[in-house]
Every structure is written in structure tokens, then in C-alpha cells.
Scaffold this motif. Structure first.
Motif, PDB file in Angstrom:
ATOM      1  N   UNK A 216       6.414  61.283  55.407  1.00 43.64           N
ATOM      2  CA  UNK A 216       7.752  60.859  55.801  1.00 43.64           C
ATOM      3  C   UNK A 216       8.771  61.657  55.005  1.00 43.64           C
ATOM      4  N   UNK A 217      10.002  61.624  55.485  1.00 43.29           N
ATOM      5  CA  UNK A 217      11.069  62.373  54.815  1.00 43.29           C
ATOM      6  C   UNK A 217      11.368  61.763  53.452  1.00 43.29           C
ATOM      7  N   UNK A 218      12.154  62.459  52.702  1.00 46.81           N
ATOM      8  CA  UNK A 218      12.493  62.137  51.317  1.00 46.81           C
ATOM      9  C   UNK A 218      12.811  60.679  51.029  1.00 46.81           C
ATOM     10  N   UNK A 257      10.865  62.202  64.417  1.00 42.68           N
ATOM     11  CA  UNK A 257      11.464  60.963  63.908  1.00 42.68           C
ATOM     12  C   UNK A 257      11.954  61.133  62.484  1.00 42.68           C
ATOM     13  N   UNK A 258      11.125  61.789  61.677  1.00 40.15           N
ATOM     14  CA  UNK A 258      11.494  61.995  60.274  1.00 40.15           C
ATOM     15  C   UNK A 258      12.708  62.917  60.159  1.00 40.15           C
ATOM     16  N   UNK A 259      12.760  63.940  60.998  1.00 39.77           N
ATOM     17  CA  UNK A 259      13.914  64.858  60.973  1.00 39.77           C
ATOM     18  C   UNK A 259      15.185  64.122  61.382  1.00 39.77           C
ATOM     19  N   UNK A 260      15.053  63.229  62.378  1.00 38.29           N
ATOM     20  CA  UNK A 260      16.224  62.469  62.853  1.00 38.29           C
ATOM     21  C   UNK A 260      16.762  61.591  61.729  1.00 38.29           C
ATOM     22  N   UNK A 263      18.812  63.618  59.520  1.00 37.80           N
ATOM     23  CA  UNK A 263      20.099  63.961  60.140  1.00 37.80           C
ATOM     24  C   UNK A 263      21.073  62.807  60.033  1.00 37.80           C
ATOM     25  N   UNK A 264      20.564  61.588  60.266  1.00 39.75           N
ATOM     26  CA  UNK A 264      21.417  60.399  60.193  1.00 39.75           C
ATOM     27  C   UNK A 264      21.972  60.217  58.786  1.00 39.75           C
TER      28      UNK A 264
END
Ligand code: ADP
Ligand code: MG
Length: 267
Positions: A216-218, A257-260, A263-264
Motif C-alpha cells: 500500500x502507499x505511504x 487504488x493506491x495511486x489514487x 493523489x487525494x
């Protein structure tokens, strides 16, 4: 499988990493657990900055974890050792050494083998990565793909139990990259190691790995593990199969999903 064998391989237990910088703390990796079987090929897939390189560097003993333990078989990995070989995206060959000297560098340092023995091992790996005829050349006269083949041979010549690859083909053009992926699978088949490879390329991860660990993202953590049930040996033709496309879609959706999320958050 008996209990003992189950515990063999690479065990990443509650690993966490916070970088303390002068601009504050960076939470790079939240509590992460992962078990990689002996001689398994695992790909770590995730968006940029999710802690993939951090995790790999901790396994390699190059970065100290904030908490948690990393064990291979029954030994804790805390510092760089001959047991772990690494290949990075940036070409890291010694420019003043020929191809064969680069490959034999680690063995020479260890001083455990005679020059004749080293020569024999080096020759074996020159052949394995298809560099016969280039062994006297210096890195600067080699293409990027060839330099990475030397880097892989150099890592393998020390006969590590674990091979860590951090986007090793990231700087190569698409076709060279695909050829290198096949070469890596061939090398791994002939000289099986426990491999953990970092990539942000979905197709590369699915093509190479037994399991794809999507992060998952950070701060990074394991989001989902995809079992890749595709026959081996694999070649590029598998990429058009239904199963391959399904695995790729699943990994792609997760990464999207993780990139979105990033971005949010305005990152
Ligand atoms: P990835 O390889 O997935 O792109 P990294 O492991 O390189 O991610 O980085 C994870 C996070 O930790 C990022 O936010 C990055 O900026 C930060 N980071 C990485 N190395 C350091 C360091 N030496 N000091 C401070 N922050 C770092
Ligand atoms: Mg990285």
C-alpha cells in the motif's frame, strides 16, 4: 511440510521503519510481516515511495530497521553478508575493473579460494549470463543490459542464499527489459536462490514471480499477496494467456487504488 521446513527461508517479522530527518519523521514502512520460502521468487510491487527499497535495504543489512526482526533460516540478518547478494537499478560496477574482474571481485576479497578456482567460477557465470566474448571488456563499453548481466553474475558468484533485486531493469528499454526478464528466469532456474525483487512494473512482477506482494502507499505495508499459478519455465508467450491477464488486472487495480489515495492526499 514439517514445522522446521515451514520456518525456513526469509522471515520478515514486524519490521517497521521511521526515518528521522531534520524536517521531521518519515514513516516509510508500517509493521510488515512476510515469509518468503527458500528458493521462492517474490516480487514487491508498489507505488513510488511506499518503502520497497527501504524494505530491501533492511533485508540486505544496509539500512537499520526501527523495530522488528529479519531472519533467514535460523540466523538474524543485521548487516551486509555474503549470504545476501544485491543488484540495484543504477549500474554499480567498478569502472576500473574488467567484466571478469567485476564478477570475481567478491570472491577475491574473501580470500577463501585460489585464483584458479575463482577463474573457474567466474567463467561459469560469464556463460550463465551470456557474456562469453565480453569478459575482458570494461563496463563503459557495455550496454545497460549487459552491465546488469555483469551485476547479476557478480552477485551470484558469491553464491548467496538470497538475491535482492531493486528495479534492476528499470533503466532499460522495453525490449531489452523483456529479454533480461527471461534471462533472469533462466539463471534462477539453473542457480536457484531465494529472490526478492522490487519493481513498480505490474507485468514484470506477474511474469517473474511465484507471488506478487502488493504494497500500500505511504507508509508502506503489505496490501495483498497474489499467488501466480503459471507453469515454469515461462517465456514471453505466457503474457497473452487468460490467467496472466487476470493476475495483471488484479495487481493493476490495486496499484491504481493506491495511486489514487496518494493523489487525494495531494502527493
Ligand atoms: P520506494 O523504493 O518504494 O520508492 P523508498 O523505500 O525509497 O520507497 O522510500 C520510502 C519513503 O522513505 C519515501 O517517502 C522516501 O522519501 C523516504 N526515504 C527513503 N530513504 C530515506 C532516507 N535515507 N532518509 C529519509 N527519508 C528516506
Ligand atoms: Mg525504490
Amino acid at each position: 511440510m514439517d514445522k522446521d521446513l515451514e520456518n525456513h527461508g526469509l522471515n520478515i517479522i514486524d519490521i517497521e521503519k521511521v526515518y528521522h530527518t531534520k524536517n521531521g519523521d518519515v514513516h516509510a514502512l508500517s509493521k510488515t510481516n512476510l515469509h518468503v520460502h527458500r528458493k521462492e521468487f517474490v516480487a514487491l510491487l508498489g507505488t513510488s515511495g511506499c518503502g520497497k527499497s527501504t524494505l530491501l535495504r533492511m533485508i540486505g543489512g544496509l539500512t537499520e530497521q526501527t523495530s522488528g526482526t529479519i531472519i533467514y533460516d535460523n540466523r538474524e540478518l543485521t548487516k551486509p553478508s555474503a549470504e545476501v547478494g544485491m543488484v540495484f537499478q543504477k549500474y554499480t560496477l567498478f569502472p576500473w575493473l574488467s567484466v571478469e574482474k567485476n564478477i570475481g571481485f567478491g570472491l577475491k576479497q574473501k580470500k577463501e579460494k585460489t585464483n584458479a578456482e575463482i577463474h573457474e567460477i567466474v567463467n561459469q557465470y560469464v556463460d550463465l549470463v551470456g557474456l562469453r566474448g565480453f569478459e575482458k571488456l570494461y563496463p563503459k563499453s557495455l550496454s545497460g543490459g549487459m552491465q546488469q548481466r555483469v551485476a547479476i553474475a557478480r552477485a551470484l558468484a558469491n553464491d548467496p542464499s538470497i538475491l535482492l533485486l531493486d528495479e534492476p531493469f528499470g533503466a532499460l528499454d522495453t525490449t531489452t527489459r523483456e529479454i533480461m526478464q527471461e534471462l533472469l528466469l533462466d539463471v534462477w532456474q539453473k542457480s536457484p536462490k531465494t529472490i526478492v525483487m522490487v519493481t513498480h512494473d505490474v507485468e514484470e512482477a506477474v511474469f517473474l514471480a511465484d507471488r506478487v506482494v502488493v504494497m500500500s502507499a505511504r507508509p508502506g505495508r503489505v496490501r495483498e499477496i497474489i499467488d501466480i499459478d503459471l507453469d515454469r519455465p515461462r517465456d514471453y508467450r505466457v503474457k497473452s494467456s487468460q490467467k496472466f491477464i487476470e493476475y495483471k488486472m488484479r495487481a493493476f487495480e490495486l496499484i491504481r487504488e493506491e495511486s489514487m489515495k496518494l493523489m487525494k492526499e495531494g502527493i
